[in-house]
Design a protein around this motif. Structure first.
Motif, mmCIF file in Angstrom:
data_model
loop_
_atom_site.group_PDB
_atom_site.id
_atom_site.type_symbol
_atom_site.label_atom_id
_atom_site.label_comp_id
_atom_site.label_asym_id
_atom_site.label_seq_id
_atom_site.Cartn_x
_atom_site.Cartn_y
_atom_site.Cartn_z
ATOM 1 N N GLY B 35 6.073 29.922 2.383
ATOM 2 C CA GLY B 35 7.140 30.684 3.047
ATOM 3 C C GLY B 35 8.039 29.780 3.878
ATOM 4 N N ILE B 36 7.449 28.835 4.593
ATOM 5 C CA ILE B 36 8.234 27.907 5.415
ATOM 6 C C ILE B 36 9.175 27.105 4.515
ATOM 7 N N LEU B 37 8.654 26.619 3.392
ATOM 8 C CA LEU B 37 9.459 25.822 2.466
ATOM 9 C C LEU B 37 10.605 26.643 1.863
ATOM 10 N N TYR B 38 10.294 27.834 1.332
ATOM 11 C CA TYR B 38 11.330 28.614 0.641
ATOM 12 C C TYR B 38 12.377 29.136 1.620
ATOM 13 N N ASN B 39 11.941 29.567 2.792
ATOM 14 C CA ASN B 39 12.925 30.057 3.754
ATOM 15 C C ASN B 39 13.879 28.948 4.171
ATOM 16 N N LEU B 40 13.329 27.750 4.308
ATOM 17 C CA LEU B 40 14.170 26.611 4.674
ATOM 18 C C LEU B 40 15.155 26.296 3.548
ATOM 19 N N LEU B 41 14.686 26.342 2.304
ATOM 20 C CA LEU B 41 15.527 25.935 1.181
ATOM 21 C C LEU B 41 16.514 27.010 0.745
ATOM 22 N N PHE B 42 16.094 28.273 0.751
ATOM 23 C CA PHE B 42 16.884 29.295 0.066
ATOM 24 C C PHE B 42 17.536 30.323 0.972
ATOM 25 N N ASN B 43 17.104 30.431 2.215
ATOM 26 C CA ASN B 43 17.668 31.483 3.064
ATOM 27 C C ASN B 43 18.610 30.909 4.106
ATOM 28 N N PRO B 44 19.744 31.558 4.299
ATOM 29 C CA PRO B 44 20.643 31.105 5.351
ATOM 30 C C PRO B 44 20.024 31.418 6.718
ATOM 31 N N LEU B 45 19.792 30.382 7.498
ATOM 32 C CA LEU B 45 19.103 30.568 8.776
ATOM 33 C C LEU B 45 19.889 29.915 9.891
ATOM 34 N N SER B 46 19.639 30.361 11.107
ATOM 35 C CA SER B 46 20.235 29.698 12.267
ATOM 36 C C SER B 46 19.605 28.314 12.409
ATOM 37 N N SER B 47 20.245 27.459 13.192
ATOM 38 C CA SER B 47 19.733 26.090 13.298
ATOM 39 C C SER B 47 18.344 26.072 13.926
ATOM 40 N N ALA B 48 18.057 26.999 14.841
ATOM 41 C CA ALA B 48 16.721 27.035 15.446
ATOM 42 C C ALA B 48 15.670 27.433 14.413
ATOM 43 N N GLU B 49 16.053 28.392 13.554
ATOM 44 C CA GLU B 49 15.122 28.848 12.512
ATOM 45 C C GLU B 49 14.868 27.751 11.475
ATOM 46 N N ARG B 50 15.922 26.980 11.189
ATOM 47 C CA ARG B 50 15.749 25.848 10.273
ATOM 48 C C ARG B 50 14.937 24.748 10.933
ATOM 49 N N GLY B 51 15.228 24.529 12.221
ATOM 50 C CA GLY B 51 14.647 23.387 12.922
ATOM 51 C C GLY B 51 13.131 23.385 12.938
ATOM 52 N N TRP B 52 12.517 24.513 13.307
ATOM 53 C CA TRP B 52 11.057 24.465 13.423
ATOM 54 C C TRP B 52 10.406 24.322 12.064
ATOM 55 N N ARG B 53 11.050 24.920 11.041
ATOM 56 C CA ARG B 53 10.479 24.794 9.690
ATOM 57 C C ARG B 53 10.555 23.350 9.210
ATOM 58 N N ALA B 54 11.710 22.724 9.462
ATOM 59 C CA ALA B 54 11.853 21.318 9.068
ATOM 60 C C ALA B 54 10.855 20.460 9.844
ATOM 61 N N ALA B 55 10.703 20.746 11.138
ATOM 62 C CA ALA B 55 9.761 19.962 11.958
ATOM 63 C C ALA B 55 8.342 20.115 11.417
ATOM 64 N N PHE B 56 7.982 21.334 11.035
ATOM 65 C CA PHE B 56 6.631 21.554 10.509
ATOM 66 C C PHE B 56 6.422 20.746 9.229
ATOM 67 N N LEU B 57 7.399 20.803 8.320
ATOM 68 C CA LEU B 57 7.234 20.106 7.035
ATOM 69 C C LEU B 57 7.250 18.587 7.212
ATOM 70 N N ILE B 58 8.084 18.093 8.132
ATOM 71 C CA ILE B 58 8.076 16.653 8.427
ATOM 72 C C ILE B 58 6.702 16.274 8.991
ATOM 73 N N GLY B 59 6.193 17.133 9.886
ATOM 74 C CA GLY B 59 4.852 16.893 10.435
ATOM 75 C C GLY B 59 3.797 16.905 9.350
ATOM 76 N N LEU B 60 3.906 17.850 8.428
ATOM 77 C CA LEU B 60 2.929 17.963 7.335
ATOM 78 C C LEU B 60 2.842 16.653 6.548
ATOM 79 N N MET B 61 4.018 16.123 6.198
ATOM 80 C CA MET B 61 4.054 14.847 5.467
ATOM 81 C C MET B 61 3.538 13.715 6.357
ATOM 82 N N GLY B 62 3.959 13.714 7.613
ATOM 83 C CA GLY B 62 3.547 12.650 8.530
ATOM 84 C C GLY B 62 2.047 12.662 8.771
ATOM 85 N N GLY B 63 1.497 13.858 8.959
ATOM 86 C CA GLY B 63 0.044 13.976 9.175
ATOM 87 C C GLY B 63 -0.724 13.544 7.955
ATOM 88 N N GLY B 64 -0.201 13.927 6.786
ATOM 89 C CA GLY B 64 -0.824 13.474 5.542
ATOM 90 C C GLY B 64 -0.782 11.952 5.465
#
Lengths: 136, 139
Positions: B35-64
């Motif tokens: 859901g985090i990935l698709y909402n970020l990619l496909f849904n028009p979101l405010s910058s705050a809504e985009r920001g936390w999703r992007a931060a989570f996914l960057i963290g996911l890759m970084g933690g990996g």
């Protein structure tokens, strides 16, 4: 800013958990999904450990009126069980079994096995886009 | 089943649970990766809504990345056609089913959501049937 830091930390811990638990090893995942063959039950401890934590903590978290840094809890809008849920979960299970990747490990796999990620990830994103069109 | 107690699986699982608890307790959000990935990619979101999703996914890759290297042997020579079909099925399925292993399996069950319990049981059974068929009748 606080919420961004939390999201980043949450992602970091999640990603580390996926690698440490070997959920990112597609052969191990397929062995886990093979109880009638060469069964590797160890991954049951990944979901078991994760759910033990969420079951325990959610009870306390949801007693709060609001989250610590946000104005409300953003819960799933849908609560009813319908055909789309079962169809979607069935399709997801087929793809999970065929590849050994669910979305999180599929993303992290860009760092681990890029030769597979370069094929799987675009297909995942296209699939998500198709599913989104079908949902709308 | 397993030779020694799978402590790495348990530790990794507990970390995943802590990650989900953290995101829910502080931000009120479900740590559902699809859901985090698709909402970020496909849904028009405010910058705050985009920001936390992007931060989570960057963290996911970084933690990996921080937890590398992996100890297992990388799979090689696996059918790209199977990987494409699998990717499409995972993508379509997690979008129309509103979640994957993380959102339904870890977060939803933790919240005792009936939908997530049904979804998790369904994708487990479907995954088991798929691997059983793949290994005994195809591969």
């Amino acid at each position: 800013m606080q919420r961004l830091i939390i999201a980043l930390m949450s992602g970091l811990i999640f990603g580390a958990g996926l690698v440490i638990s070997e959920m990112v090893n597609p052969v191990k995942v397929q062995n886990f999904l093979d109880p009638f063959g060469n069964w590797d039950a160890s991954l049951a401890f990944v979901m078991g450990g994760a759910v033990a934590v969420t079951l325990f903590t959610s009870r306390f978290i949801m007693k709060r009126k609001t989250p610590i840094f946000a104005d409300r809890f953003y819960m799933a809008a849908k609560t009813s069980i319908d055909g789309r849920l079962v169809l979607g979960a069935s399709l997801f299970g087929i793809g999970w079994g065929l590849s050994g990747y669910c979305p999180g490990p599929g993303i992290i796999n860009a760092l681990i096995n890029p030769a597979e990620a370069i094929v799987f990830l675009p297909a995942l994103i296209i699939g998500g886009w198709v599913g989104q069109r079908y949902s709308a | 089943m397993f030779e020694t107690f799978p402590s790495q699986a348990l530790i990794g699982g507990i970390l995943i649970g802590i990650s989900a608890a953290l995101l829910l307790a502080f931000n009120g959000r479900i740590a559902g990766i699809s859901g985090i990935l698709y909402n970020l990619l496909f849904n028009p979101l405010s910058s705050a809504e985009r920001g936390w999703r992007a931060a989570f996914l960057i963290g996911l890759m970084g933690g990996g990345y921080l937890a590398l290297p992996v100890e297992f042997e990388l799979r090689q020579g696996y059918s790209p056609i199977l990987l494409v079909i699998a990717g499409l099925a995972v993508g379509i399925g997690t979008r129309i089913g509103n979640g994957c292993t993380s959102g339904h399996g870890v977060c939803g069950i933790g919240l005792m959501a009936g939908r997530s319990m049904i979804a998790t049981a369904t994708f487990m059974v479907s995954g088991i049937i798929t691997v059983t068929v793949l290994r005994n009748f195809i591969g």
